[in-house]
Design an enzyme around this catalytic site. Structure first.
Site, PDB file in Angstrom:
ATOM      1  CG  ASP A 172      -1.963   1.055   1.214  1.00  0.00           C
ATOM      2  OD1 ASP A 172      -3.127   0.694   0.967  1.00  0.00           O
ATOM      3  OD2 ASP A 172      -1.651   2.227   1.448  1.00  0.00           O
ATOM      4  CG  ASN A 180      -5.027  11.407  -5.033  1.00  0.00           C
ATOM      5  OD1 ASN A 180      -4.387  11.515  -6.074  1.00  0.00           O
ATOM      6  ND2 ASN A 180      -5.566  10.267  -4.650  1.00  0.00           N
ATOM      7  CG  HIS A 185      -7.891  13.090  -7.810  1.00  0.00           C
ATOM      8  ND1 HIS A 185      -7.927  11.964  -7.017  1.00  0.00           N
ATOM      9  CD2 HIS A 185      -8.646  14.012  -7.165  1.00  0.00           C
ATOM     10  CE1 HIS A 185      -8.680  12.180  -5.942  1.00  0.00           C
ATOM     11  NE2 HIS A 185      -9.126  13.423  -6.013  1.00  0.00           N
ATOM     12  CG  ASP A 189      -4.806   9.202 -12.110  1.00  0.00           C
ATOM     13  OD1 ASP A 189      -5.116   8.601 -11.048  1.00  0.00           O
ATOM     14  OD2 ASP A 189      -5.639   9.697 -12.887  1.00  0.00           O
ATOM     15  CD  GLU A 215      -4.637   4.293  -1.363  1.00  0.00           C
ATOM     16  OE1 GLU A 215      -4.849   4.649  -0.195  1.00  0.00           O
ATOM     17  OE2 GLU A 215      -5.483   4.399  -2.268  1.00  0.00           O
TER      18      GLU A 215
END
Length: 290
Positions: A172, A180, A185, A189, A215
């Protein structure tokens, strides 16, 4: 065992993927089949899977090992069917392909079969089916959760047959929400895309890397016990910690490691790996094994 060089040369000339098997083990493979899987040698193929049938993805009217009677070899089943048997496999590029399978017996050898795979993906009906399978995560271009579960089932079945070790790593990205929130965002990405590229470069070709959700990611490690998986997880943790890109924010990862045992049921291995990941996330940038 076949050792005729003329025979080997002949099967390499055939453009279709082809293997020679006794129904339980791959004995020979032509270059086309190896190239489809992104492998260099028969030895790599034999390491990847004991039986090619464990590469088949089960779906609707495609061939399934569940179709077999007790003790029946998959090649005998297809040989009796003569034609119309379809299988689906994933290429080295992660593309789902549909094949019609033909099986012939080598009469001069006992229990030896030639298996030829004819690509039928281009047929519109097959393409529509394969689109539904959705093998890939659209953002990161690695396997998605659905196909990972299928491949885990196949790997677990292979493990039970040959007694090899099998382990999981759940990982993770730490504090990804802050990425973010702070950068947007689009940047989030980009981080996910570059992160998956980095991990992909540092795992074995036989390892199965997938996006589990958001994630969170997962890696299946065939022929690896918990100690080997832990070492790999620690290697990946340090790799991410030390990775620098002037256009991306720094990140770290937390990882949970578990070995899959013969006693594991449907989701018990996931629960151990997830519990280990939860413990690692208590301090972040850490590896925990259970």
């Amino acid at each position: 065992m076949i050792n005729n060089s003329t025979f080997l040369t002949t099967i390499d000339i055939i453009p279709n993927p082809l293997i020679v098997t006794n129904g339980e083990k791959i004995l020979l493979s032509n270059k086309s089949f190896l190239e489809f899987l992104g492998l260099e040698s028969l030895e790599e193929l034999q390491t990847l899977c004991k039986c090619v049938c464990h590469l088949f993805i089960e779906y609707e009217d495609f061939f399934s090992l569940k179709d077999l009677k007790e003790g029946e070899l998959w090649v005998d089943y297809i040989y009796k069917k003569k034609n119309g048997v379809k299988v689906s496999m994933v290429s080295s590029q992660g593309e789902g392909k549909a094949f019609e399978v033909s099986v012939g017996k080598l009469e001069e050898y006992e229990k030896m079969y030639v298996v030829i795979f004819t690509d039928i993906t281009s047929l519109e009906s097959e393409r529509k089916i394969l689109e539904k399978l959705a093998y890939k995560d659209p953002l990161t271009d690695i396997y998605n959760r659905q196909i990972f579960n299928t491949m885990l089932t196949q790997a677990y079945s292979d493990k039970q047959r040959n007694g090899d070790k099998l382990s999981l790593i759940m990982l993770d990205i730490d504090h990804f929400k802050q990425v973010n929130d702070k950068y947007g965002h689009d940047m989030g990405d980009k981080v996910l895309i570059e992160f998956t590229k980095l991990i992909n470069k540092h795992i074995r070709s036989s390892d199965i890397f997938a996006r589990w959700g958001g994630e969170e990611f997962i890696i299946l490690l065939p022929k690896a016990d918990i100690d080997a998986a832990y070492r790999k997880a620690e290697e990946l943790r340090l790799l991410v910690e030390n990775f620098e890109d002037p256009y991306l924010p720094k990140i770290t990862i937390s990882l949970g490691v578990a070995e899959i045992t013969d006693d594991d049921k449907e989701r018990s291995c996931f629960k151990r790996a997830d519990k280990a990941l939860y413990k690692a996330k208590e301090t972040r940038n850490k590896v925990v094994k259970l």
